[in-house]
Design an enzyme around this catalytic site. Structure first.
Site, PDB file in Angstrom:
ATOM      1  N   ARG A   1     113.912   2.007  53.089  1.00  0.00           N
ATOM      2  CA  ARG A   1     113.511   3.178  52.313  1.00  0.00           C
ATOM      3  C   ARG A   1     112.028   3.107  51.946  1.00  0.00           C
ATOM      4  O   ARG A   1     111.294   4.099  52.054  1.00  0.00           O
ATOM      5  CB  ARG A   1     114.381   3.293  51.068  1.00  0.00           C
ATOM      6  CG  ARG A   1     115.864   3.459  51.389  1.00  0.00           C
ATOM      7  CD  ARG A   1     116.754   3.203  50.186  1.00  0.00           C
ATOM      8  NE  ARG A   1     116.508   4.155  49.121  1.00  0.00           N
ATOM      9  CZ  ARG A   1     117.050   4.064  47.908  1.00  0.00           C
ATOM     10  NH1 ARG A   1     117.839   3.036  47.614  1.00  0.00           N
ATOM     11  NH2 ARG A   1     116.785   4.979  46.991  1.00  0.00           N
TER      12      ARG A   1
ATOM     13  N   THR B   1     123.927   3.783  50.208  1.00  0.00           N
ATOM     14  CA  THR B   1     123.798   3.459  51.629  1.00  0.00           C
ATOM     15  C   THR B   1     125.175   3.040  52.134  1.00  0.00           C
ATOM     16  O   THR B   1     125.854   2.230  51.503  1.00  0.00           O
ATOM     17  CB  THR B   1     122.791   2.321  51.855  1.00  0.00           C
ATOM     18  OG1 THR B   1     121.494   2.765  51.431  1.00  0.00           O
ATOM     19  CG2 THR B   1     122.717   1.938  53.327  1.00  0.00           C
TER      20      THR B   1
ATOM     21  N   LEU C   1     124.377  -3.716  50.203  1.00  0.00           N
ATOM     22  CA  LEU C   1     123.834  -2.408  50.525  1.00  0.00           C
ATOM     23  C   LEU C   1     123.641  -1.641  49.226  1.00  0.00           C
ATOM     24  O   LEU C   1     124.418  -1.804  48.283  1.00  0.00           O
ATOM     25  CB  LEU C   1     124.788  -1.626  51.439  1.00  0.00           C
ATOM     26  CG  LEU C   1     125.105  -2.228  52.805  1.00  0.00           C
ATOM     27  CD1 LEU C   1     126.110  -1.343  53.543  1.00  0.00           C
ATOM     28  CD2 LEU C   1     123.841  -2.392  53.640  1.00  0.00           C
ATOM     29  N   ASP C   2     122.624  -0.795  49.171  1.00  0.00           N
ATOM     30  CA  ASP C   2     122.434   0.051  48.007  1.00  0.00           C
ATOM     31  C   ASP C   2     123.679   0.924  47.804  1.00  0.00           C
ATOM     32  O   ASP C   2     124.413   1.216  48.744  1.00  0.00           O
ATOM     33  CB  ASP C   2     121.215   0.958  48.194  1.00  0.00           C
ATOM     34  CG  ASP C   2     119.918   0.179  48.305  1.00  0.00           C
ATOM     35  OD1 ASP C   2     119.837  -0.922  47.733  1.00  0.00           O
ATOM     36  OD2 ASP C   2     118.997   0.675  48.981  1.00  0.00           O
ATOM     37  N   LYS C   3     123.878   1.357  46.578  1.00  0.00           N
ATOM     38  CA  LYS C   3     125.051   2.160  46.238  1.00  0.00           C
ATOM     39  C   LYS C   3     125.226   3.326  47.215  1.00  0.00           C
ATOM     40  O   LYS C   3     126.337   3.564  47.715  1.00  0.00           O
ATOM     41  CB  LYS C   3     124.914   2.698  44.811  1.00  0.00           C
ATOM     42  CG  LYS C   3     125.995   3.689  44.411  1.00  0.00           C
ATOM     43  CD  LYS C   3     125.745   4.268  43.031  1.00  0.00           C
ATOM     44  CE  LYS C   3     126.784   5.333  42.687  1.00  0.00           C
ATOM     45  NZ  LYS C   3     126.531   5.947  41.354  1.00  0.00           N
TER      46      LYS C   3
END
Length: 334
Positions: free
Chosen positions: A254, A143, A139-141
């Site tokens: 996104r 998210t 997961l993105d930082k």
């Protein structure tokens, strides 16, 4: 040593070898892929290729040899983890926004990997490479939400096969909830738009039909929120949407939501043109949005087959408090 084998598709024509493998083998960093290429661990149609810039063509058979993993270099750190489920093969984490998944430049400590090394010790899979032990997907930082991590190499391979298969043969489910600007029309739909790295901004990705890899997101609108505009008339300003991933490209939700004109609220990369929307909101809603810890995107549901037994496991995660605060503020205006 084991092998990962991929076949280039039409959309891969002319793509650099390292970029192709970075998309195809998402568990590996591009830097690690480049190192493996230069080390002679990659063949194209049976011939060793040592240049990351090698251009591939549709139908090319790309074989990546994975050496036995080196001991993980990150140090174990006693960082609290929100563990949703754990057995001998996997661990499911509810990751908070702000936590980086694996060490990289600027984030060598305080990551999920550092925490996992302390919690799991030597049991973590090493397929992800030196700095990404056990990581099957990420997961993105900024998210938050559910992630599954492999605790041994067999589990890693079987989990990765589920993610690569996109749930066609199994029951893999990845569903996110996002607060987006405006409300998508239609309220239920599919975004089928290839994604590639942005042409000029290396931190971003973009829809790129000619050079992108296939990316498919299924969305449905859960709730719409309205607020009075400058003339005092109620207008839909935001919506809570559920997004189910069929593919797992970097920044996929996104990029896709921004592509259809409804970027994720609080997104620092893809919603930069919507600051005027924030300023126009009533104070409570504006304050709640400005207090978000990242983009308003949460991995809310995860369904997988247990890699050893095949039993179906399903997990859910409530929205984090900052997203709930935004919803409460918008609901009060609706």
């Amino acid at each position: 040593m084991h092998h990962l084998t991929f076949t280039a598709q039409d959309q891969d024509r002319g793509n650099r070898l390292d970029r192709f493998l970075a998309d195809a083998a998402a568990e590996l960093s591009r830097a690690r892929i480049q190192a493996l290429i230069k080390d002679g661990q990659v063949t194209v149609n049976g011939a060793a290729i040592t240049s990351p810039k090698h251009r591939i063509q549709p139908g090319d058979a790309v074989d990546l040899k994975m050496p036995e993993p080196e001991p993980a270099q990150p140090e174990p750190e006693d960082i609290p983890l929100d563990i949703v489920y754990e057995d001998d093969d996997i661990i499911v984490i509810d990751k908070p926004a702000g936590m980086v998944v694996h060490p990289a430049a600027g984030n060598w400590t305080g990551t999920l990997v550092n925490a996992l090394l302390a919690h799991c010790g030597d049991s973590l899979s090493g397929i992800g490479g030196v700095r990404r032990p056990g990581i099957v997907h990420r997961l993105d930082k900024d998210t938050s939400g559910l992630m599954v991590v492999a605790k041994n190499d067999r589990a890693h391979r079987r989990l990765k096969a589920q993610f690569t298969d996109r749930g066609r043969a199994g029951k893999l489910l990845r569903e996110y909830q996002a607060l987006v600007w405006g409300a998508p029309l239609p309220a239920l739909g599919t975004i089928d738009a290839p994604i590639a790295r942005h042409a000029t901004n290396r931190f971003k990705y973009a829809v790129a039909p000619a050079r992108g890899r296939d990316a498919i997101t299924h969305y449905r609108t859960l709730t719409k929120y309205s607020a009075p505009d400058v003339e005092g008339e109620d207008k839909t300003v935001a919506a809570l949407v559920a997004c189910r991933l069929e593919t797992g490209r970097t920044h996929q939700i996104r990029v896709h939501m921004a592509h259809i004109g409804h970027p994720v609220i609080g997104d620092p990369l893809y919603a930069t043109g919507f600051s005027n929307r924030v300023a126009a909101l009533p104070e409570n809603a504006r304050s709640a949005i400005l207090s978000l810890h990242g983009q308003a995107l949460h991995a809310a549901k995860l369904g997988i087959e247990q890699p050893a037994t095949g039993a179906y496991l399903s997990f859910t995660s409530d929205l984090p408090q900052d997203m709930r605060d935004v919803i409460a503020a918008l609901s009060a205006e609706s």
